[in-house]
Design an enzyme around this catalytic site. Structure first.
Site, PDB file in Angstrom:
ATOM      1  N   LYS A 189       1.139  -1.320   0.023  1.00  8.08           N
ATOM      2  CA  LYS A 189       0.181  -0.110  -0.015  1.00  8.08           C
ATOM      3  C   LYS A 189       0.988   1.431  -0.270  1.00  8.08           C
ATOM      4  CE  LYS A 189      -1.744   2.670   2.907  1.00  8.08           C
ATOM      5  NZ  LYS A 189      -1.680   3.922   2.562  1.00  8.08           N
ATOM      6  N   GLU A 265       9.349   0.876  10.971  1.00  8.48           N
ATOM      7  CA  GLU A 265      11.185   1.860  11.273  1.00  8.48           C
ATOM      8  C   GLU A 265       9.791   3.459  10.747  1.00  8.48           C
ATOM      9  OE1 GLU A 265      12.733   5.226   9.768  1.00  8.48           O
ATOM     10  OE2 GLU A 265      12.770   4.609   7.758  1.00  8.48           O
ATOM     11  N   CYS A 299      13.149  11.014   8.102  1.00  5.99           N
ATOM     12  CA  CYS A 299      12.443  10.541   9.682  1.00  5.99           C
ATOM     13  C   CYS A 299      14.340  10.442   9.840  1.00  5.99           C
ATOM     14  CB  CYS A 299      12.000   9.534   9.718  1.00  5.99           C
ATOM     15  SG  CYS A 299      12.412   7.879   7.562  1.00  5.99           S
ATOM     16  N   GLU A 396       8.810  15.074  16.701  1.00  2.00           N
ATOM     17  CA  GLU A 396       9.261  14.976  15.229  1.00  2.00           C
ATOM     18  C   GLU A 396       8.554  15.701  14.241  1.00  2.00           C
ATOM     19  OE1 GLU A 396      10.701  12.005  11.583  1.00  2.00           O
ATOM     20  OE2 GLU A 396       8.458  11.313  12.831  1.00  2.00           O
TER      21      GLU A 396
END
Length: 498
Positions: A189, A265, A299, A396
């Site tokens: 996906k 991850e 990231c 983040e």
């Protein structure tokens, strides 16, 4: 629609593939529903994409199941799988410009970077794992009794891949490459923001000779299609890259369903620690690249920068100068260094964090505002005088926003670097081998870069500690997460040797 007004005209390709790719065919979703994918440069619709839901995932998983249980792919010699994957890589190379343009309009990525780095890199990742496909070996074990024992490495089965929007091509091949080499079949996906290149890669995979049902691509939303993958009773493994919050949901769903293994991850709040002996000019360039590359939508972005007090003032001055000269604009313009954020939601989230930083009392050195009035562009933004409990230091942000802080001793620098719930990456800038060794071993992160940043490679495992997840992409570690270890033991009789 053409790209530029500055003489570098580029014709945006027509979107050729906007349906689900299941069992070797492009098909409409069972519900007939579609969603829009938006160009972040213009805020206009690029294309309408078939929306996969739970029912479509079921069909795709069934195709992958048949392809795994009775199809040729897992039963082929590894060399044959590798040959087909090499052919796929060649086809990617032949379509670099078109795929690069799709990622540029879908994700706001720099066209030249996609053309010169991301898409050729994607082809090379496929080649790397193609080369590993015939080197999957178990071991002969030296048993202490009259037994012959060995291990087999077998493909884990049907894999569900859920990938993010910030590196649509890189993440696609990082998941698909090793799982194909291992002999798995899969349902992938892509992020709903960036489905275009994944569907194009599926088309090329079919052309290369990857058998029907081996690679299925189902665009859709996380709460429907993604949730269906995570909880599916007939998927044997899930690999997810994305936010820590969603990673937790994926893991819960996997546990509650068939206890499938998961690799995650997840997010990061990576520190860049710069010591007094650093070349200040180079350190400022590295720090700026660390937060502004891919508009901060990465990231491992160096979003927390710690600078030793001896060079802090000079560093801050150079950093701000360089940030003010950074060129934000249309990603098809070769002079531009930073394109638009991926979508309106991300754009508004970043701006809200900038407002938080101001309210919490951090000093805004530069940036902080929208660029222009059309498209999701944000100025490079640097805060100083931050405290470690501030939201802009802990969370983040996933945008071009840096938190800058001064430190005194090596011990203080290490403590600050580790003061995060994340542990994905870190950077160190120093001329001292002793400092580099001490700090690299002291920081709890999956990747540490010394006097460089974003030094990725197909042979370098990539993943995190703590709430940045577990499991590794790239390197042979990634191949092994799609393999099961089976021990086989048989008695031996009258052998002269054990």
């Amino acid at each position: 629609m053409s790209g530029l007004s500055n003489g570098h005209s580029f014709q945006i390709p027509t979107v050729k593939f906007n349906k689900l790719f299941i069992n070797g065919q492009f098909v409409d979703s069972l519900s007939g529903k579609e969603f829009e994918t938006i160009d972040p440069r213009t805020e206009e619709v690029i294309a309408r994409i078939s929306e996969g839901t739970k029912e479509d995932i079921d069909v795709a998983v069934q195709a992958a199941r048949v392809a795994f249980d009775s199809g040729p792919w897992p039963r082929m010699p590894g060399a044959e799988r590798g040959r087909i994957m090499m052919k796929w890589a060649e086809l990617i190379d032949q379509n670099i410009e078109e795929i690069a343009a799709l990622d540029a309009i879908d994700a706001g990525k720099l066209f030249q970077w996609c053309k010169n780095v991301d898409i050729p890199g994607a082809a090379n990742t496929i080649r790397y794992y193609a080369g590993a496909a015939d080197k999957i070996h178990g071991e002969v074990l030296k048993h202490s009794r009259e037994m012959h024992a060995y291990t087999l490495l077998e493909p884990i089965g049907v894999v569900g891949h859920i990938i993010p929007w910030n590196f649509p091509s890189t993440m696609f091949v990082a998941k698909v490459g090793p799982s194909l080499a291992a002999g798995c079949t899969m349902v992938l996906k892509p992020a709903e923001q960036t489905p275009l290149s994944a569907l194009f890669y599926a088309h090329l995979a079919k052309q290369a000779g990857i058998p029907d049902g081996v690679l299925n691509v189902v665009p859709g939303f996380g709460h429907t299609a993604g949730a269906a993958i995570s909880s599916h009773m007939d998927i044997d493994k899930v690999s997810f890259t994305g936010s820590t919050e969603v990673g937790r949901q994926v893991m819960q769903a996997a546990a509650k369903s068939n206890l499938k293994p998961v690799s995650l991850e997840l997010g990061g709040k990576s520190p860049l620690v710069i010591f007094d002996d650093a070349d200040v000019d180079k350190a400022a360039e590295l720090a700026l690249l660390g937060i502004l590359f891919n508009k901060g939508e990465i990231c491992v972005a160096g979003s927390r920068v710690f600078v030793q007090e001896g060079i802090y003032d000079e560093f801050e001055k150079k950093l701000v100068e360089k940030a003010k000269a950074w060129v934000v604009g249309d990603p098809f313009d070769p002079k531009v260094q930073q394109g638009p954020q991926v979508d309106k939601k991300q754009f508004e989230k970043i701006l809200s964090y900038i407002e938080h930083g101001k309210r919490e009392g951090a000093t805004l050195l530069t940036g902080g505002k929208r660029v222009g009035n059309k498209g999701y562009y944000i100025e490079p933004t640097i805060f100083s005088n931050v405290k470690e409990d501030m939201l802009i230091v802990q969370d983040e942000i996933f945008g071009p926003v840096m938190a800058l802080k001064k430190f005194k001793t090596i011990e203080e620098g290490i403590k600050s670097a580790n003061n995060t719930r994340y542990g994905l990456a870190a950077g160190i800038v120093t001329k001292s081998l002793d400092t580099a060794n001490t700090v690299s071993r002291s920081i709890r992160a999956g990747v540490v870069w010394i006097n460089c940043y974003f030094a990725f490679g197909n042979d370098i495992p990539y993943g995190g500690y703590k709430m940045s997840g577990f499991g590794r992409d790239f390197g042979l570690e990634a191949l092994h997460k799609y393999l099961q270890v089976k021990s086989v033991v048989t008695p031996i009789y009258n052998s002269p040797w054990l």
